[in-house]
Design a protein around this motif. Structure first.
Motif, PDB file in Angstrom:
ATOM      1  N   LYS A  22      45.512  38.811  17.013  1.00  0.00           N
ATOM      2  CA  LYS A  22      46.958  39.038  16.469  1.00  0.00           C
ATOM      3  C   LYS A  22      47.129  38.890  14.969  1.00  0.00           C
ATOM      4  O   LYS A  22      47.843  39.246  14.352  1.00  0.00           O
ATOM      5  CB  LYS A  22      47.707  37.952  17.350  1.00  0.00           C
ATOM      6  CG  LYS A  22      49.253  37.669  17.119  1.00  0.00           C
ATOM      7  CD  LYS A  22      49.840  36.575  17.839  1.00  0.00           C
ATOM      8  CE  LYS A  22      51.339  36.518  17.432  1.00  0.00           C
ATOM      9  NZ  LYS A  22      52.156  35.265  18.144  1.00  0.00           N
ATOM     10  N   ARG A  23      46.330  37.631  14.515  1.00  0.00           N
ATOM     11  CA  ARG A  23      46.373  37.487  13.087  1.00  0.00           C
ATOM     12  C   ARG A  23      45.968  38.618  12.302  1.00  0.00           C
ATOM     13  O   ARG A  23      46.424  39.380  11.389  1.00  0.00           O
ATOM     14  CB  ARG A  23      45.480  36.473  12.481  1.00  0.00           C
ATOM     15  CG  ARG A  23      45.997  35.085  12.985  1.00  0.00           C
ATOM     16  CD  ARG A  23      45.139  33.835  12.921  1.00  0.00           C
ATOM     17  NE  ARG A  23      45.939  32.644  13.257  1.00  0.00           N
ATOM     18  CZ  ARG A  23      45.014  31.771  13.368  1.00  0.00           C
ATOM     19  NH1 ARG A  23      43.729  31.537  12.756  1.00  0.00           N
ATOM     20  NH2 ARG A  23      45.445  30.225  13.662  1.00  0.00           N
ATOM     21  N   VAL A  24      44.582  39.261  12.827  1.00  0.00           N
ATOM     22  CA  VAL A  24      44.421  40.768  12.333  1.00  0.00           C
ATOM     23  C   VAL A  24      45.262  41.637  12.142  1.00  0.00           C
ATOM     24  O   VAL A  24      45.552  42.436  11.197  1.00  0.00           O
ATOM     25  CB  VAL A  24      42.961  41.051  13.250  1.00  0.00           C
ATOM     26  CG1 VAL A  24      42.287  42.597  12.759  1.00  0.00           C
ATOM     27  CG2 VAL A  24      41.923  40.179  12.822  1.00  0.00           C
ATOM     28  N   LEU A  25      45.867  42.036  13.264  1.00  0.00           N
ATOM     29  CA  LEU A  25      46.812  43.021  13.091  1.00  0.00           C
ATOM     30  C   LEU A  25      48.083  42.769  12.458  1.00  0.00           C
ATOM     31  O   LEU A  25      48.610  43.649  11.861  1.00  0.00           O
ATOM     32  CB  LEU A  25      47.317  43.496  14.567  1.00  0.00           C
ATOM     33  CG  LEU A  25      46.220  43.929  15.546  1.00  0.00           C
ATOM     34  CD1 LEU A  25      46.920  44.079  17.139  1.00  0.00           C
ATOM     35  CD2 LEU A  25      45.783  45.213  15.091  1.00  0.00           C
ATOM     36  N   ALA A  26      48.395  41.546  12.238  1.00  0.00           N
ATOM     37  CA  ALA A  26      49.396  41.261  11.262  1.00  0.00           C
ATOM     38  C   ALA A  26      49.130  41.456  10.048  1.00  0.00           C
ATOM     39  O   ALA A  26      50.286  41.708   9.276  1.00  0.00           O
ATOM     40  CB  ALA A  26      50.018  39.680  11.729  1.00  0.00           C
ATOM     41  N   TRP A  27      47.868  41.069   9.620  1.00  0.00           N
ATOM     42  CA  TRP A  27      47.629  41.174   7.979  1.00  0.00           C
ATOM     43  C   TRP A  27      47.237  42.562   7.727  1.00  0.00           C
ATOM     44  O   TRP A  27      47.661  43.056   6.541  1.00  0.00           O
ATOM     45  CB  TRP A  27      46.756  40.212   7.822  1.00  0.00           C
ATOM     46  CG  TRP A  27      46.766  40.146   6.171  1.00  0.00           C
ATOM     47  CD1 TRP A  27      45.574  40.440   5.527  1.00  0.00           C
ATOM     48  CD2 TRP A  27      47.739  39.532   5.210  1.00  0.00           C
ATOM     49  NE1 TRP A  27      45.544  40.340   4.285  1.00  0.00           N
ATOM     50  CE2 TRP A  27      47.091  40.116   3.958  1.00  0.00           C
ATOM     51  CE3 TRP A  27      48.999  39.355   5.231  1.00  0.00           C
ATOM     52  CZ2 TRP A  27      47.552  39.692   2.898  1.00  0.00           C
ATOM     53  CZ3 TRP A  27      49.573  39.038   4.094  1.00  0.00           C
ATOM     54  CH2 TRP A  27      48.859  39.222   2.985  1.00  0.00           C
ATOM     55  N   PHE A  28      46.519  43.291   8.609  1.00  0.00           N
ATOM     56  CA  PHE A  28      45.670  44.637   7.989  1.00  0.00           C
ATOM     57  C   PHE A  28      46.366  45.806   8.747  1.00  0.00           C
ATOM     58  O   PHE A  28      46.008  46.538   8.532  1.00  0.00           O
ATOM     59  CB  PHE A  28      44.367  44.286   8.722  1.00  0.00           C
ATOM     60  CG  PHE A  28      43.518  43.389   7.747  1.00  0.00           C
ATOM     61  CD1 PHE A  28      42.824  43.775   6.619  1.00  0.00           C
ATOM     62  CD2 PHE A  28      43.049  41.966   8.642  1.00  0.00           C
ATOM     63  CE1 PHE A  28      42.086  42.749   5.950  1.00  0.00           C
ATOM     64  CE2 PHE A  28      42.302  41.227   7.895  1.00  0.00           C
ATOM     65  CZ  PHE A  28      41.927  41.585   6.568  1.00  0.00           C
ATOM     66  N   LEU A  87      44.428  56.282   7.648  1.00  0.00           N
ATOM     67  CA  LEU A  87      45.400  55.909   8.697  1.00  0.00           C
ATOM     68  C   LEU A  87      44.586  55.950  10.196  1.00  0.00           C
ATOM     69  O   LEU A  87      45.257  55.503  11.354  1.00  0.00           O
ATOM     70  CB  LEU A  87      46.422  56.886   8.666  1.00  0.00           C
ATOM     71  CG  LEU A  87      47.430  56.452   7.367  1.00  0.00           C
ATOM     72  CD1 LEU A  87      48.455  57.479   7.586  1.00  0.00           C
ATOM     73  CD2 LEU A  87      48.203  55.004   7.532  1.00  0.00           C
ATOM     74  N   ASP A  88      43.604  56.640  10.152  1.00  0.00           N
ATOM     75  CA  ASP A  88      42.762  56.901  11.403  1.00  0.00           C
ATOM     76  C   ASP A  88      41.859  55.737  11.619  1.00  0.00           C
ATOM     77  O   ASP A  88      41.029  55.957  12.756  1.00  0.00           O
ATOM     78  CB  ASP A  88      42.047  58.145  11.427  1.00  0.00           C
ATOM     79  CG  ASP A  88      42.932  59.496  11.416  1.00  0.00           C
ATOM     80  OD1 ASP A  88      43.964  59.386  11.783  1.00  0.00           O
ATOM     81  OD2 ASP A  88      42.518  60.502  10.730  1.00  0.00           O
ATOM     82  N   LEU A  89      41.940  54.547  10.899  1.00  0.00           N
ATOM     83  CA  LEU A  89      40.985  53.631  11.116  1.00  0.00           C
ATOM     84  C   LEU A  89      41.518  52.738  12.459  1.00  0.00           C
ATOM     85  O   LEU A  89      42.704  52.547  12.751  1.00  0.00           O
ATOM     86  CB  LEU A  89      40.840  52.671   9.973  1.00  0.00           C
ATOM     87  CG  LEU A  89      40.017  53.137   8.715  1.00  0.00           C
ATOM     88  CD1 LEU A  89      40.031  52.268   7.693  1.00  0.00           C
ATOM     89  CD2 LEU A  89      38.583  53.145   9.255  1.00  0.00           C
ATOM     90  N   ASP A  90      40.545  52.428  13.250  1.00  0.00           N
ATOM     91  CA  ASP A  90      40.835  51.475  14.108  1.00  0.00           C
ATOM     92  C   ASP A  90      40.760  49.973  13.596  1.00  0.00           C
ATOM     93  O   ASP A  90      39.647  49.451  13.363  1.00  0.00           O
ATOM     94  CB  ASP A  90      39.808  51.490  15.565  1.00  0.00           C
ATOM     95  CG  ASP A  90      39.907  50.520  16.504  1.00  0.00           C
ATOM     96  OD1 ASP A  90      40.431  49.538  16.249  1.00  0.00           O
ATOM     97  OD2 ASP A  90      39.978  51.065  17.570  1.00  0.00           O
ATOM     98  N   ILE A  91      41.922  49.566  13.313  1.00  0.00           N
ATOM     99  CA  ILE A  91      41.786  48.359  12.429  1.00  0.00           C
ATOM    100  C   ILE A  91      41.333  47.187  12.890  1.00  0.00           C
ATOM    101  O   ILE A  91      40.341  46.412  12.405  1.00  0.00           O
ATOM    102  CB  ILE A  91      43.251  47.713  12.169  1.00  0.00           C
ATOM    103  CG1 ILE A  91      43.946  48.900  11.233  1.00  0.00           C
ATOM    104  CG2 ILE A  91      43.419  46.680  11.628  1.00  0.00           C
ATOM    105  CD1 ILE A  91      43.407  49.078  10.013  1.00  0.00           C
ATOM    106  N   GLN A  92      41.427  46.947  14.492  1.00  0.00           N
ATOM    107  CA  GLN A  92      40.772  45.853  14.772  1.00  0.00           C
ATOM    108  C   GLN A  92      39.337  45.692  14.939  1.00  0.00           C
ATOM    109  O   GLN A  92      38.745  44.822  14.510  1.00  0.00           O
ATOM    110  CB  GLN A  92      41.504  45.434  16.269  1.00  0.00           C
ATOM    111  CG  GLN A  92      41.007  43.920  16.988  1.00  0.00           C
ATOM    112  CD  GLN A  92      41.779  43.769  18.174  1.00  0.00           C
ATOM    113  OE1 GLN A  92      42.727  44.251  18.366  1.00  0.00           O
ATOM    114  NE2 GLN A  92      40.989  43.416  19.252  1.00  0.00           N
TER     115      GLN A  92
END
Length: 512
Positions: free
Chosen positions: A117-123, A177-182
């Protein structure tokens, strides 16, 4: 008759009789009713606001007061005050604490580890019709990845069937933009420790926006920096914050979190800091008067006594408003009964001498409580009984207060005001107002052409009657108590006379 007890008593004429003891017992009853009206939490808030209302506290003094309070509490009592301070700084000064965090950005590995949750909120990032709008964390990640592609490009996870090469991304950066952020951040947490201490990542957290993701985490983090590590950088930022904030804001946000013992400690420190400048003469506001009283008698007795003193000294109007509430009708009847009995006690200023001549600190605060309650009784009576100019002028005359009509609300003649009635500025304003009223009256008359002549006369008569009633009950005066320098109306007279009486009594108490 309302006796304000403004004449100094004959100090050689001191006899304690049954009336003095009866008066004190009534004050005790009055105190009980007031506590039934005011909640303790509200009384504490009033006290904090009264202290915050002081304008004589310098920035250096307020820094020392609050810093010493934080330092004195230490880890044992740090949670409430330090937490409240950090929340306030997150709201008003996030960049300064963000700079401290940026210098230690490596700690954020633990912040993001195992917390999607924190990862997606910031990155995370978002795109709009105007082009790409990248989040701060995403921007830091993509910049670092491209600059340091030789050590981390293989850790990038892509959503598509195949990844993108650095050469392609160099010409088409939107491919990020195609990166899988998590999954990418998880890889960086495990295999790219250089990112978490990089300039790119530190710059992304420097403005303090990251605090809003999870305030509780950062509050605990900075509390540890303050007390366990005693970090100079953090204390420098806190000291600077105390120097730049209004004293009223600091008191309003921070003092309310203190327990009774720490609040008394703060008040004692404040008294020591302001002591040399505390003078009872020329008291301009009730907050200043309360702190003078506090300084003179010290923080003795229970905190409840201080809360009561502040309530009756600085919050007379609010107490009246609470008593006039429909839910407190029974309490108002009790107040009326007690005030009536106090007012019926015969005597003059000499009857107060037994109270004035108590010398010990413990007795002094009891004397101050009696005088403060008596002042509030006068405030109550003035607000209840003085409803006309004649009743006010009777109070002035009976208490040897010289007065002059200010003519601020005098009725205008048909031909307009004379030069003797008002200044040129007031007159010009009055003429303009009168002309506008005439124009509105003519428009109204044209709109109501279907009314008969008698109805129209009745409308004008009612309007004039209301105006005459309002003006006949509204008047302002210049008073000898302040050298005829200010204009006082029936709205602010109770508070002004309350302050005048109490400050004069306090002078007698502390000087005699």
């Amino acid at each position: 008759m309302i006796d304000l007890f403004l004449s100094e008593p004959n100090w050689n004429d001191a006899v304690e009789d049954d009336s003095t003891r009866f008066r004190i017992s009534l004050f005790n009853n009055l105190e009980t009713v007031i506590w039934s009206t005011v909640g303790r939490a509200e009384a504490r808030l009033w006290l904090c606001n009264a202290v915050g209302g002081l304008s004589s506290v310098s920035f250096l003094e307020q820094r020392d007061l609050f810093r010493n309070l934080l330092r004195t509490q230490g880890l044992k009592h740090s949670s409430a005050l330090a937490s409240q301070l950090l929340h306030l700084m997150f709201d008003t000064w996030p960049q300064e604490l963000g700079s401290v965090l940026a210098n230690r950005s490596r700690v954020l590995e633990k912040f993001f580890e195992g917390n999607p949750k924190r990862v997606l909120a910031w990155f995370s990032y978002s795109s709009s019709g105007d082009g790409l709008e990248q989040g701060k964390g995403f921007r830091a990640l993509s910049q670092f990845a491209f600059i340091n592609r030789d050590i981390c490009w293989e850790e990038l996870e892509w959503k598509g069937k195949h990844g993108q090469s650095p050469a392609v991304v160099a010409t088409k950066p939107h491919y990020f933009l195609d990166l899988d952020i998590q999954r990418t951040v998880e890889n960086f947490l495990e295999n790219v420790p250089e990112f978490w201490s990089s300039d790119e990542f530190a710059e992304s957290v420097k403005d303090g926006d990251i605090f809003h993701i999870d305030r509780s985490f950062f509050v605990l983090y900075f509390v540890d920096l303050m007390y366990k590590e005693d970090l100079k950088d953090v204390w420098d930022v806190i000291n600077e914050f105390f120097m730049r904030q209004p004293f009223s804001s600091l008191c309003g946000h921070l003092l309310i979190t203190l327990d009774d013992q720490d609040l008394c400690y703060f008040l004692e420190s404040l008294c020591k800091s302001l002591g040399p400048r505390m003078e009872l003469h020329h008291v301009n506001d009730v907050s200043h008067l309360f702190v003078i009283v506090l300084f003179k008698c010290g923080v003795y007795g229970s905190i409840d006594q201080l809360l009561l003193l502040n309530a009756v000294i600085t919050r007379g109007r609010q107490l009246l408003r609470l008593l006039r509430d429909e839910e407190n009708r029974d309490l108002q009847e009790k107040i009326n009964e007690i005030v009536s009995k106090i007012s019926e006690i015969p005597g003059n200023a000499n009857s107060w001498i037994p109270i004035f001549k108590n010398r010990s600190k413990k007795k002094t605060i009891e004397a101050i409580k009696c005088l403060s309650l008596q002042a509030w009784v006068l405030y109550y009576r003035l607000s209840q009984e003085c409803q006309t100019p004649e009743s006010w002028e009777s109070v002035f005359t009976n208490n040897q207060i010289g007065f002059r009509n200010s003519n601020k609300h005098a009725l205008l003649d048909e031909d307009g005001p004379s030069e003797e009635d008002c200044s040129s500025f007031d007159c010009s304003s009055s003429v303009r107002v009168k002309n506008r009223r005439k124009k509105r009256a003519r428009k109204k008359k044209r709109r109501t052409y279907d009314c008969n002549e008698d109805d129209e006369e009745l409308l004008h008569f009612d309007s004039a009657s209301k105006k005459l009633v309002f003006l006949s009950n509204t008047r302002s005066w210049l008073l000898s108590t302040d050298g005829y320098t200010s204009v006082w109306s029936s709205v602010n007279l109770p508070e002004y006379l309350h302050r005048q009486c109490l400050s004069r009594w306090m002078i007698w108490l502390f000087e005699k």
